[in-house]
Motif scaffolding. Structure first.
Motif, PDB file in Angstrom:
ATOM      1  N   MET A 128     -18.176  21.285 -10.342  1.00  0.00           N
ATOM      2  CA  MET A 128     -17.316  21.452  -9.176  1.00  0.00           C
ATOM      3  C   MET A 128     -16.991  20.070  -8.600  1.00  0.00           C
ATOM      4  SD  MET A 128     -17.864  23.768  -5.782  1.00  0.00           S
ATOM      5  CE  MET A 128     -17.960  25.277  -6.713  1.00  0.00           C
ATOM      6  N   ASN A 129     -15.732  19.815  -8.382  1.00  0.00           N
ATOM      7  CA  ASN A 129     -15.236  18.549  -7.837  1.00  0.00           C
ATOM      8  C   ASN A 129     -15.452  17.362  -8.772  1.00  0.00           C
ATOM      9  OD1 ASN A 129     -14.440  19.863  -5.451  1.00  0.00           O
ATOM     10  ND2 ASN A 129     -16.508  19.641  -4.625  1.00  0.00           N
ATOM     11  N   ARG A 130     -15.692  17.637 -10.046  1.00  0.00           N
ATOM     12  CA  ARG A 130     -15.789  16.556 -11.032  1.00  0.00           C
ATOM     13  C   ARG A 130     -15.484  17.134 -12.410  1.00  0.00           C
ATOM     14  NH1 ARG A 130     -21.388  17.082  -9.643  1.00  0.00           N
ATOM     15  NH2 ARG A 130     -21.280  15.220  -8.371  1.00  0.00           N
ATOM     16  N   THR A 131     -15.111  16.278 -13.322  1.00  0.00           N
ATOM     17  CA  THR A 131     -14.833  16.729 -14.685  1.00  0.00           C
ATOM     18  C   THR A 131     -16.150  16.926 -15.425  1.00  0.00           C
ATOM     19  OG1 THR A 131     -14.782  14.496 -15.612  1.00  0.00           O
ATOM     20  CG2 THR A 131     -12.686  15.365 -14.717  1.00  0.00           C
ATOM     21  N   PRO A 132     -16.130  17.677 -16.521  1.00  0.00           N
ATOM     22  CA  PRO A 132     -17.351  17.806 -17.339  1.00  0.00           C
ATOM     23  C   PRO A 132     -17.862  16.438 -17.822  1.00  0.00           C
ATOM     24  CG  PRO A 132     -15.796  19.516 -17.948  1.00  0.00           C
ATOM     25  CD  PRO A 132     -15.081  18.596 -16.994  1.00  0.00           C
ATOM     26  N   GLU A 133     -16.940  15.518 -18.073  1.00  0.00           N
ATOM     27  CA  GLU A 133     -17.350  14.177 -18.517  1.00  0.00           C
ATOM     28  C   GLU A 133     -18.092  13.436 -17.402  1.00  0.00           C
ATOM     29  OE1 GLU A 133     -14.178  15.414 -18.822  1.00  0.00           O
ATOM     30  OE2 GLU A 133     -14.319  15.846 -20.972  1.00  0.00           O
ATOM     31  N   MET A 134     -17.604  13.585 -16.170  1.00  0.00           N
ATOM     32  CA  MET A 134     -18.267  12.960 -15.028  1.00  0.00           C
ATOM     33  C   MET A 134     -19.662  13.563 -14.822  1.00  0.00           C
ATOM     34  SD  MET A 134     -14.946  12.856 -12.506  1.00  0.00           S
ATOM     35  CE  MET A 134     -15.769  12.306 -11.037  1.00  0.00           C
ATOM     36  N   ALA A 135     -19.773  14.886 -14.991  1.00  0.00           N
ATOM     37  CA  ALA A 135     -21.067  15.552 -14.850  1.00  0.00           C
ATOM     38  C   ALA A 135     -22.024  15.071 -15.935  1.00  0.00           C
ATOM     39  CB  ALA A 135     -20.890  17.068 -14.921  1.00  0.00           C
ATOM     40  N   ARG A 136     -21.506  14.933 -17.153  1.00  0.00           N
ATOM     41  CA  ARG A 136     -22.343  14.443 -18.250  1.00  0.00           C
ATOM     42  C   ARG A 136     -22.849  13.031 -17.954  1.00  0.00           C
ATOM     43  NH1 ARG A 136     -23.156  15.577 -23.761  1.00  0.00           N
ATOM     44  NH2 ARG A 136     -23.895  13.752 -24.895  1.00  0.00           N
ATOM     45  N   ALA A 137     -21.980  12.180 -17.448  1.00  0.00           N
ATOM     46  CA  ALA A 137     -22.392  10.807 -17.127  1.00  0.00           C
ATOM     47  C   ALA A 137     -23.474  10.817 -16.050  1.00  0.00           C
ATOM     48  CB  ALA A 137     -21.183   9.992 -16.670  1.00  0.00           C
ATOM     49  N   ARG A 138     -23.337  11.689 -15.072  1.00  0.00           N
ATOM     50  CA  ARG A 138     -24.334  11.775 -13.988  1.00  0.00           C
ATOM     51  C   ARG A 138     -25.679  12.277 -14.538  1.00  0.00           C
ATOM     52  NH1 ARG A 138     -24.999  11.514  -8.622  1.00  0.00           N
ATOM     53  NH2 ARG A 138     -26.037  13.235  -7.548  1.00  0.00           N
ATOM     54  N   ARG A 144     -20.236  26.058 -19.079  1.00  0.00           N
ATOM     55  CA  ARG A 144     -18.893  26.206 -18.532  1.00  0.00           C
ATOM     56  C   ARG A 144     -18.758  25.563 -17.156  1.00  0.00           C
ATOM     57  NH1 ARG A 144     -16.403  29.890 -15.495  1.00  0.00           N
ATOM     58  NH2 ARG A 144     -18.144  31.318 -15.462  1.00  0.00           N
ATOM     59  N   THR A 145     -19.778  25.698 -16.304  1.00  0.00           N
ATOM     60  CA  THR A 145     -19.656  25.237 -14.917  1.00  0.00           C
ATOM     61  C   THR A 145     -20.627  24.121 -14.548  1.00  0.00           C
ATOM     62  OG1 THR A 145     -21.210  26.918 -14.148  1.00  0.00           O
ATOM     63  CG2 THR A 145     -18.866  27.507 -14.147  1.00  0.00           C
ATOM     64  N   SER A 146     -21.455  23.693 -15.489  1.00  0.00           N
ATOM     65  CA  SER A 146     -22.456  22.676 -15.166  1.00  0.00           C
ATOM     66  C   SER A 146     -22.975  22.017 -16.434  1.00  0.00           C
ATOM     67  CB  SER A 146     -23.619  23.315 -14.397  1.00  0.00           C
ATOM     68  OG  SER A 146     -24.163  24.386 -15.134  1.00  0.00           O
ATOM     69  N   THR A 147     -23.643  20.879 -16.233  1.00  0.00           N
ATOM     70  CA  THR A 147     -24.290  20.174 -17.343  1.00  0.00           C
ATOM     71  C   THR A 147     -25.764  20.005 -16.979  1.00  0.00           C
ATOM     72  OG1 THR A 147     -22.244  19.036 -17.899  1.00  0.00           O
ATOM     73  CG2 THR A 147     -24.267  18.073 -18.750  1.00  0.00           C
ATOM     74  N   HIS A 148     -26.646  20.222 -17.955  1.00  0.00           N
ATOM     75  CA  HIS A 148     -28.088  20.248 -17.718  1.00  0.00           C
ATOM     76  C   HIS A 148     -28.810  19.288 -18.657  1.00  0.00           C
ATOM     77  CE1 HIS A 148     -27.958  24.330 -15.732  1.00  0.00           C
ATOM     78  NE2 HIS A 148     -26.772  24.256 -16.301  1.00  0.00           N
TER      79      HIS A 148
END
Length: 185
Positions: free
Chosen positions: A22-32, A97-101
């Motif tokens: 939410m409020n970020r791309t999957p790539e941004m979530a992966r980087a985080r 789909r909605t998050s990266t773990h």
């Protein structure tokens, strides 16, 4: 009885970090998530990293510890990973789909069939319940099919209450108003 019902599933003690898309791309979530993983691998404590990175709605948000979970308790992809990845290592990022773990499996316990002594009471209760339902159904069937029994519609209708729902709505609103008025003191 269904023996699968009395089986203790395999359990895994799972720690995790989840970053929302939410409020970020999957790539941004992966980087985080990768940033959090790097800090964990460098020895930073999980609760500290969890506090900073975890965005999941779960109770474990502050600690990152899911406790012992069965595979069915997790989202399918995470469940499969929890029971197949090596122990005591942080996983690579797992994109959903909605998050990266990322996950860390501290330990696993195999599933097993519960002993009869431990489930005997539940089996007896189930069987007793089945017998009660069967007896009730037989009694109702005998009452319904007995030609001596007659239903008098006019008498049943006379038992109905002539209740005005608009009065109930007004009474409910008044009760709520009184409760809220008492809260202001």
């Amino acid at each position: 009885t269904d023996t699968a019902r009395f089986k203790q599933p395999a359990l895994a003690r799972v720690k995790h970090i989840v970053v929302s898309h939410m409020n970020r791309t999957p790539e941004m979530a992966r980087a985080r998530v990768e940033e959090a993983r790097a800090k964990l691998l460098a020895g930073k404590p999980l609760p500290e990293i969890s506090e900073e990175y975890n965005e999941g709605p779960m109770v474990s948000r502050k600690t990152g510890d899911l406790g012992e979970v069965a595979q069915k308790d997790l989202e399918p992809t995470l469940g499969e990973k929890a029971f197949s990845m090596p122990l005591k290592t942080w996983s690579e990022p797992i994109a959903l789909r909605t998050s990266t773990h990322i996950m860390y499996i501290e330990s696993r316990k195999p599933g097993y069939q519960l002993k009869f002594e431990d489930v005997k009471a539940a089996i007896i209760e189930d069987e007793t319940d089945k017998l009660r339902k069967l007896a009730t159904e037989r009694l109702l069937t005998s009452i319904r099919t007995d030609p001596k029994n007659t239903a008098y519609k006019d008498r049943a209708d006379a038992l109905r209450s002539k209740f005005d729902m608009s009065k109930a709505d007004a009474a409910q609103r008044e009760a709520i108003r009184q409760i809220e008025a008492e809260k202001t003191f």
